[in-house]
Design an enzyme around this catalytic site. Structure first.
Site, PDB file in Angstrom:
ATOM      1  N   THR A  45      12.543  13.267 -19.119  1.00 41.70           N
ATOM      2  CA  THR A  45      13.864  12.637 -19.192  1.00 41.70           C
ATOM      3  C   THR A  45      14.643  13.238 -18.037  1.00 41.70           C
ATOM      4  O   THR A  45      14.419  14.412 -17.689  1.00 41.70           O
ATOM      5  CB  THR A  45      14.586  12.923 -20.524  1.00 41.70           C
ATOM      6  OG1 THR A  45      14.773  14.332 -20.655  1.00 41.70           O
ATOM      7  CG2 THR A  45      13.803  12.405 -21.730  1.00 41.70           C
ATOM      8  N   HIS A  46      15.494  12.461 -17.423  1.00 46.47           N
ATOM      9  CA  HIS A  46      16.228  12.893 -16.217  1.00 46.47           C
ATOM     10  C   HIS A  46      15.263  13.375 -15.140  1.00 46.47           C
ATOM     11  O   HIS A  46      15.617  14.220 -14.325  1.00 46.47           O
ATOM     12  CB  HIS A  46      17.238  13.999 -16.542  1.00 46.47           C
ATOM     13  CG  HIS A  46      18.071  13.701 -17.740  1.00 46.47           C
ATOM     14  ND1 HIS A  46      19.226  12.953 -17.682  1.00 46.47           N
ATOM     15  CD2 HIS A  46      17.888  14.011 -19.053  1.00 46.47           C
ATOM     16  CE1 HIS A  46      19.730  12.833 -18.903  1.00 46.47           C
ATOM     17  NE2 HIS A  46      18.928  13.451 -19.759  1.00 46.47           N
ATOM     18  N   SER A  70      16.417 -32.281   1.767  1.00 48.82           N
ATOM     19  CA  SER A  70      15.647 -31.275   1.026  1.00 48.82           C
ATOM     20  C   SER A  70      14.163 -31.611   1.065  1.00 48.82           C
ATOM     21  O   SER A  70      13.365 -31.034   0.324  1.00 48.82           O
ATOM     22  CB  SER A  70      16.130 -31.206  -0.434  1.00 48.82           C
ATOM     23  OG  SER A  70      15.930 -32.447  -1.073  1.00 48.82           O
ATOM     24  N   TYR A  73      27.186 -34.611 -11.418  1.00 42.35           N
ATOM     25  CA  TYR A  73      26.299 -34.141 -10.357  1.00 42.35           C
ATOM     26  C   TYR A  73      27.098 -33.782  -9.103  1.00 42.35           C
ATOM     27  O   TYR A  73      28.012 -34.488  -8.700  1.00 42.35           O
ATOM     28  CB  TYR A  73      25.259 -35.221 -10.001  1.00 42.35           C
ATOM     29  CG  TYR A  73      24.339 -34.756  -8.894  1.00 42.35           C
ATOM     30  CD1 TYR A  73      23.165 -34.066  -9.180  1.00 42.35           C
ATOM     31  CD2 TYR A  73      24.674 -34.947  -7.547  1.00 42.35           C
ATOM     32  CE1 TYR A  73      22.342 -33.597  -8.166  1.00 42.35           C
ATOM     33  CE2 TYR A  73      23.858 -34.476  -6.533  1.00 42.35           C
ATOM     34  CZ  TYR A  73      22.694 -33.802  -6.850  1.00 42.35           C
ATOM     35  OH  TYR A  73      21.883 -33.336  -5.843  1.00 42.35           O
ATOM     36  N   SER A 118      -1.479   4.881   7.314  1.00 42.78           N
ATOM     37  CA  SER A 118      -0.449   4.935   8.342  1.00 42.78           C
ATOM     38  C   SER A 118      -1.082   4.587   9.670  1.00 42.78           C
ATOM     39  O   SER A 118      -2.260   4.869   9.908  1.00 42.78           O
ATOM     40  CB  SER A 118       0.134   6.343   8.370  1.00 42.78           C
ATOM     41  OG  SER A 118       0.705   6.622   9.634  1.00 42.78           O
ATOM     42  N   LYS A 128      -3.294   9.562   5.771  1.00 45.87           N
ATOM     43  CA  LYS A 128      -2.391   9.028   4.762  1.00 45.87           C
ATOM     44  C   LYS A 128      -3.006   7.949   3.879  1.00 45.87           C
ATOM     45  O   LYS A 128      -3.732   7.080   4.340  1.00 45.87           O
ATOM     46  CB  LYS A 128      -1.144   8.440   5.436  1.00 45.87           C
ATOM     47  CG  LYS A 128      -0.289   9.482   6.124  1.00 45.87           C
ATOM     48  CD  LYS A 128       0.649  10.172   5.154  1.00 45.87           C
ATOM     49  CE  LYS A 128       1.872   9.311   4.932  1.00 45.87           C
ATOM     50  NZ  LYS A 128       2.695   9.860   3.863  1.00 45.87           N
ATOM     51  N   GLN A 139      21.345 -29.156  -5.184  1.00 50.42           N
ATOM     52  CA  GLN A 139      20.124 -29.194  -4.365  1.00 50.42           C
ATOM     53  C   GLN A 139      19.771 -27.798  -3.840  1.00 50.42           C
ATOM     54  O   GLN A 139      18.606 -27.501  -3.589  1.00 50.42           O
ATOM     55  CB  GLN A 139      20.332 -30.173  -3.209  1.00 50.42           C
ATOM     56  CG  GLN A 139      19.169 -30.268  -2.242  1.00 50.42           C
ATOM     57  CD  GLN A 139      19.342 -31.435  -1.288  1.00 50.42           C
ATOM     58  OE1 GLN A 139      19.271 -32.593  -1.676  1.00 50.42           O
ATOM     59  NE2 GLN A 139      19.599 -31.144  -0.020  1.00 50.42           N
ATOM     60  N   ASN A 153      -1.101   5.582   1.167  1.00 53.41           N
ATOM     61  CA  ASN A 153       0.258   5.305   0.672  1.00 53.41           C
ATOM     62  C   ASN A 153       0.266   4.207  -0.398  1.00 53.41           C
ATOM     63  O   ASN A 153      -0.491   3.241  -0.300  1.00 53.41           O
ATOM     64  CB  ASN A 153       1.152   4.867   1.834  1.00 53.41           C
ATOM     65  CG  ASN A 153       1.282   5.947   2.902  1.00 53.41           C
ATOM     66  OD1 ASN A 153       1.314   7.136   2.585  1.00 53.41           O
ATOM     67  ND2 ASN A 153       1.326   5.524   4.149  1.00 53.41           N
ATOM     68  N   GLU A 189       5.260  -0.097  -3.877  1.00 51.39           N
ATOM     69  CA  GLU A 189       6.618  -0.056  -3.310  1.00 51.39           C
ATOM     70  C   GLU A 189       7.142  -1.477  -3.124  1.00 51.39           C
ATOM     71  O   GLU A 189       8.325  -1.757  -3.374  1.00 51.39           O
ATOM     72  CB  GLU A 189       6.611   0.716  -1.987  1.00 51.39           C
ATOM     73  CG  GLU A 189       6.381   2.218  -2.205  1.00 51.39           C
ATOM     74  CD  GLU A 189       6.001   2.968  -0.942  1.00 51.39           C
ATOM     75  OE1 GLU A 189       5.936   4.194  -1.004  1.00 51.39           O
ATOM     76  OE2 GLU A 189       5.759   2.326   0.106  1.00 51.39           O
ATOM     77  N   ASN A 249      19.647 -38.418  -9.717  1.00 49.13           N
ATOM     78  CA  ASN A 249      20.200 -37.274 -10.472  1.00 49.13           C
ATOM     79  C   ASN A 249      19.357 -36.947 -11.707  1.00 49.13           C
ATOM     80  O   ASN A 249      19.017 -35.781 -11.930  1.00 49.13           O
ATOM     81  CB  ASN A 249      21.650 -37.545 -10.873  1.00 49.13           C
ATOM     82  CG  ASN A 249      22.565 -37.678  -9.664  1.00 49.13           C
ATOM     83  OD1 ASN A 249      22.135 -37.438  -8.538  1.00 49.13           O
ATOM     84  ND2 ASN A 249      23.806 -38.075  -9.892  1.00 49.13           N
TER      85      ASN A 249
HETATM   86  N1  ARG Z   1      17.781 -34.022  -3.625  1.00 44.94           N
HETATM   87  C1  ARG Z   1      18.865 -33.950  -4.554  1.00 44.94           C
HETATM   88  C2  ARG Z   1      18.796 -32.654  -5.368  1.00 44.94           C
HETATM   89  O1  ARG Z   1      17.877 -31.937  -5.213  1.00 44.94           O
HETATM   90  C3  ARG Z   1      18.871 -35.077  -5.512  1.00 44.94           C
HETATM   91  C4  ARG Z   1      19.620 -36.218  -4.932  1.00 44.94           C
HETATM   92  C5  ARG Z   1      20.782 -36.644  -5.683  1.00 44.94           C
HETATM   93  N2  ARG Z   1      21.694 -36.929  -4.656  1.00 44.94           N
HETATM   94  C6  ARG Z   1      22.912 -37.420  -4.816  1.00 44.94           C
HETATM   95  N3  ARG Z   1      23.598 -37.566  -3.783  1.00 44.94           N
HETATM   96  N4  ARG Z   1      23.382 -37.785  -5.958  1.00 44.94           N
HETATM   97  O2  ARG Z   1      19.683 -32.356  -6.126  1.00 44.94           O
END
Ligand code: ARG
Length: 510
Positions: free
Chosen positions: A154-155, A26, A314, A274, A280, A319, A282, A287, A109
């Site tokens: 309304t509607h 991550s 956990y 456009s 145009k 993640q 817009n 949107e 964790n």
């Molecule tokens: N990068 C992990 C997360 O975002 C935290 C790591 C904890 N990893 C684990 N294997 N206990 O949750």
């Protein structure tokens, strides 16, 4: 990890990820919690030193290494499957195995859960602040248009005339509740899980209150298993964001529609043209704002389904949960800013609005109210006005036919609107009651009821569109806005104070 010996290095080599390395990592997305992790590391190390778990000089070396890691930036991190491991590795690379003491009495964790809360509380304050800006521009525009009549629907059918101020304030109070939900969720986000370790606490004599204080948290998520594994704080914040995105989508939809009808003109900065049709203009930005509700709802749905049915404690699924919350933060904050800009710079076409305000016999309810106020049962009054409306509609259709025929042979024809005149109302009343309309109400009163501006002025109940009622709504909107702004400022100040205090503590060791 050449300078690290023992089991840990062996296990890291064995579980380095192999072909799944990228899938497990991550690190890239963790850029968002780089600063958070440094703060969490610093607070933890200061606490470890204060508790005598780590010597002051080792703490000083770790804290100095963290400064270098910070200066190098998130992009300089290489080794590690997430920012927590990568920062620890970078510290150990700088100072040797003693750097590994940083991870005493904690786990990734509780570390990641703390980082997420640390970051999200800032995001929530940013989000709340943009809602304040939107409310501010809604109030400003409303102040300019307390007398500008417009059709209310309304509607999507013309229903009753109202004012632009009343319409805008309907969204101001909606956005005010959105601010409230964001600030409410802040209270539960701003609690510290740090010290929970993997989920089962630690035999070290940690001071959880102290790290919470150093990081500006208002309290603890006490149960260690809860602290390390619960993510309902993400759900709550994302739900508040998604709810606000739905509010924004309503504003956006109305403005797109009103621009189409010529009621409102968006500034060029909030419009696009456009590539082929040169004439145009817009309402693209609005949107896109409208579409953000879909994105935020998707984020909320992804979070709910990712978290649903996860066992304690956990699990690595987590993640992949928080990126959805951060995605919602980005898209919703951007959409709020753009909406505020578009509302602030839009101009309302008072002439077009006034002409449209009376269309479709929008004053019918007011006429029925007038008869009921004169003593008729409301249902009878409703019936009389409904019959008069039907008669006027027939007459309008006949007039239109006559006009078409006249246009074909070049003569002129009489015109006829779909709002009944006094004579029609009177004859329908005769048919229904055997009495004249004017036995019950004066001509002037009926004329007033048929006039959109006077119709608006008569509806002065609390929360109604009459300029007087709107003036007091404006005053209380401004009051709530000031109070919410003070809450955001106080929270920002508390976080800034905690950051300063942590810096001072760190300086004792470095
Ligand atoms: N990068 C992990 C997360 O975002 C935290 C790591 C904890 N990893 C684990 N294997 N206990 O949750």
């Amino acid at each position: 990890m050449s300078d690290e010996s023992g089991e840990s290095a062996v296990r890291r080599d064995r579980f380095s990820g192999g072909p799944a390395r990228g899938f497990l990592s991550s690190l890239a997305g963790d850029a968002r919690i780089f600063a958070a992790d440094l703060a969490v590391d610093r607070a933890h190390v200061v606490m470890l030193a204060e508790q005598g778990i780590v010597d002051d000089d080792v703490a000083g070396e770790i804290l100095a290494a963290l400064d270098e890691v910070e200066a190098a930036g998130h992009g300089a991190l290489t080794e590690g499957e997430d920012v927590h491991e990568a920062i620890e590795t970078a510290v150990i690379e700088r100072m040797g195995p003693e750097g590994g003491r940083m991870h005493t009495a904690r786990s990734r964790n509780d570390e990641v859960a703390t980082c997420l809360r640390w970051r999200l509380r800032e995001d929530l304050l940013d989000a709340a602040e943009t809602t304040l800006r939107l409310r501010d521009v809604l109030v400003d525009a409303a102040t300019d248009h307390t007398e500008t009549v417009m059709p209310g629907y309304t509607h999507l059918q013309p229903a009753q005339p109202t004012t632009v101020a009343h319409y805008l304030l309907s969204y101001e109070s909606n956005v005010a509740r959105d601010t409230g939900r964001l600030l409410d969720s802040y209270a539960r986000v701003n609690e510290s899980p740090l010290g929970a370790a993997a989920f089962a606490g630690t035999p070290f004599d940690v001071d959880r209150e102290r790290t919470a204080e150093l990081l500006g948290f208002d309290g603890l998520v006490e149960n260690a298993m809860d602290a390390a594994s619960s993510r309902d704080f993400l759900l709550e914040a994302t739900s508040a964001l998604a709810t606000h995105a739905v509010t924004l989508s309503g504003i956006a939809e109305d403005f797109v529609l009103y621009a189409n009808r010529g009621y409102v003109d968006l500034a060029d900065d909030y419009s696009s043209t456009s590539s082929i049709m040169p004439q145009k203009k817009n309402p693209d930005t609005l949107e896109l704002v409208r579409s953000v509700a879909g994105e935020a709802a998707g984020d909320l749905s992804a979070l709910l389904t990712t978290l649903k049915g996860l066992p304690r404690a956990y699990n690595r699924d987590l993640q992949n949960a928080h990126p959805h919350a951060f995605d919602a933060v980005e898209s919703v904050v951007a959409a709020t800013e753009v909406t505020a800009g578009a509302v602030a710079t839009a101009t309302w076409d008072e002439t077009t609005l006034e002409a449209a305000a009376g269309e479709g016999f929008s004053t019918a309810t007011g006429v029925a109210d007038l008869l009921a106020m004169a003593g008729l049962p409301f249902r009878t009054a409703h019936e009389i006005v409904a019959r008069a409306a039907a008669a006027a509609e027939e007459r309008a259709a006949a007039a239109a036919e006559e006009r078409a025929a006249a246009a074909a042979d070049g003569t002129t024809a009489t015109s006829g609107g779909d709002t009944p005149d006094l004579a029609t109302l009177d004859s329908v009343t005769e048919e229904t009651l055997g009495e004249s309309l004017f036995d019950h109400v004066s001509r002037e009163a009926v004329e007033r009821a048929l006039d959109p501006a006077q119709s608006v002025a008569s509806r002065d109940s609390v929360g109604g569109p009459a300029p007087d009622a709107v003036a007091s709504a404006l005053a209380s909107a401004e009051e709530t806005l000031d109070a919410d702004a003070a809450t955001v400022d106080a929270r920002r100040a508390a976080l800034a104070d905690a950051e300063d205090a942590l810096e001072t503590e760190v300086a004792r060791y470095v």
